[in-house]
Design an enzyme around this catalytic site. Sequence first.
Site, PDB file in Angstrom:
ATOM      1  N   LYS A 278       0.807  -1.224   0.000  1.00  0.00           N
ATOM      2  CA  LYS A 278       0.000   0.000   0.000  1.00  0.00           C
ATOM      3  C   LYS A 278       0.840   1.274   0.000  1.00  0.00           C
ATOM      4  O   LYS A 278       0.387   2.301  -0.482  1.00  0.00           O
ATOM      5  CB  LYS A 278      -0.992  -0.001   1.165  1.00  0.00           C
ATOM      6  CG  LYS A 278      -0.454   0.419   2.531  1.00  0.00           C
ATOM      7  CD  LYS A 278      -1.634   0.596   3.503  1.00  0.00           C
ATOM      8  CE  LYS A 278      -1.260   1.158   4.854  1.00  0.00           C
ATOM      9  NZ  LYS A 278      -0.436   0.263   5.687  1.00  0.00           N
TER      10      LYS A 278
ATOM     11  N   HIS B 198       1.493  -4.096  14.612  1.00  0.00           N
ATOM     12  CA  HIS B 198       1.997  -3.001  13.771  1.00  0.00           C
ATOM     13  C   HIS B 198       1.983  -1.769  14.657  1.00  0.00           C
ATOM     14  O   HIS B 198       0.926  -1.339  15.095  1.00  0.00           O
ATOM     15  CB  HIS B 198       1.092  -2.824  12.546  1.00  0.00           C
ATOM     16  CG  HIS B 198       1.512  -1.710  11.633  1.00  0.00           C
ATOM     17  ND1 HIS B 198       2.808  -1.570  11.180  1.00  0.00           N
ATOM     18  CD2 HIS B 198       0.825  -0.693  11.088  1.00  0.00           C
ATOM     19  CE1 HIS B 198       2.879  -0.506  10.395  1.00  0.00           C
ATOM     20  NE2 HIS B 198       1.696   0.049  10.328  1.00  0.00           N
TER      21      HIS B 198
ATOM     22  N   GLU C 278       6.962  -6.061   8.065  1.00  0.00           N
ATOM     23  CA  GLU C 278       6.178  -5.523   6.938  1.00  0.00           C
ATOM     24  C   GLU C 278       6.544  -4.063   6.648  1.00  0.00           C
ATOM     25  O   GLU C 278       5.730  -3.168   6.838  1.00  0.00           O
ATOM     26  CB  GLU C 278       4.682  -5.586   7.262  1.00  0.00           C
ATOM     27  CG  GLU C 278       4.165  -6.968   7.565  1.00  0.00           C
ATOM     28  CD  GLU C 278       2.744  -6.968   8.137  1.00  0.00           C
ATOM     29  OE1 GLU C 278       2.115  -8.029   8.106  1.00  0.00           O
ATOM     30  OE2 GLU C 278       2.280  -5.910   8.619  1.00  0.00           O
TER      31      GLU C 278
END
Length: 389
Positions: A52, A180, A255
């Site tokens: 993204k 996250h 990530e």
Amino acid sequence: MENIFKLSQGAVEKLAEQYGSPLLVLSVDQIKRNYQFLAEHLPGVQLYYAVKANPDEHIVRTLADLGSCFDVASDGEMQALTDMGIEPQRMVYANPVKTAGGLATARRTGVNKFTFDSESEIQKMAKAVPGGAVLLRVRVDNPKALVDLNKKFGAHPEDVPQLLRLAREAGLDVAGLCFHVGSQSVSAEAYLDALKICRRLFDEAAKDGFSLRVLDIGGGFPIPALNEAIDIAGMLGEINGAVRQYFPETEIWAEPGRFICGTAVNLITQVIGTQRRNNQQWYFLDDGLYGTFSAIIFDHWEFAFETFKTGQKKVPATFAGPSCDSLDILFRDKLVEPLELDDLILVPACGSYTSASATVFNGFAKTRIIVWEEVRHLFAASEQLAAAV
Ligand SMILES: *Cc1c(COP(=O)(O)O)cnc(C)c1O
């Protein structure tokens, strides 16, 4: 980090002449350097690039060649990567709340790794992708992140044991946990807190008969921002130390999004209007808030830019984008040396959450992206890159 991709004035002028303005210039070599920097400082960690942040095909292909895996969040991202020939085993569908279309695409393309944070998601996954490997996303508070996603996502640690049991009862393959800490996290602290919480949750799960095998530490690794020195190597060193201490036996994923792509893109934009309004200097640019500068809204980002002017007294100026909307204002009271019509402006570190969230509002096309390494032969060595920033 040294050697951040930044075009020289000569290169900016020549590129604008050749390809027009606005223009985004991507360095795939910088993508490689950023990936290798993370791989080196987080040894043994499997990197899943968060698509993204910038889904550009050149970026994805470059990373795929380096052995990266990918964090995808929608049917569109899964399909785009599948069309590029990236195997489903290299993707994690890391959106805790998935759409019906997304789950159908996962099933069709063979993507079989998922994250979740609620009971309702367990039912959806058990039905659409039975037996899928799942990571439970844990909520970790990090008010210091630029974008704190923990208000929207993540199960409270107290609810983790119950959710793991429900996922197991539903026939899912309970692989581990993920978190996250939020975007542009400028210290290791939030990661260290999260690692401690996850260690405790792993131990509790073991008592429940689980042998969790994966921990995904998410993204958020910062890129250099305005007036802010970040010791990224030191920060990654601390995270790596804690990972080795708490999870010596566990498969670790991360990530990264912005860290990989943020510094790899430069924007060239041009002054298309100058005015004095209410005793303030205004400059209108040919790229705006609905375009590449969308990061100002969506990512709360403060851009640094270069005007190539020297020696004049600076004036406070307002910068606006090209659309007819009054929201389309980029900077207010920015101190700059006076600009003129047609002047070119360079915005380095313009690669994350910029073109990815650009719109075509008001009929302005998305800014063209060219690859620096495909055009650099047009330049003499002396005009290629400015000094590292
Ligand atoms: C957006 C996102 C990332 C990437 O965040 P960056 O700050 O760009 O590194 C990683 N993981 C998840 C789940 C995300 O939503």
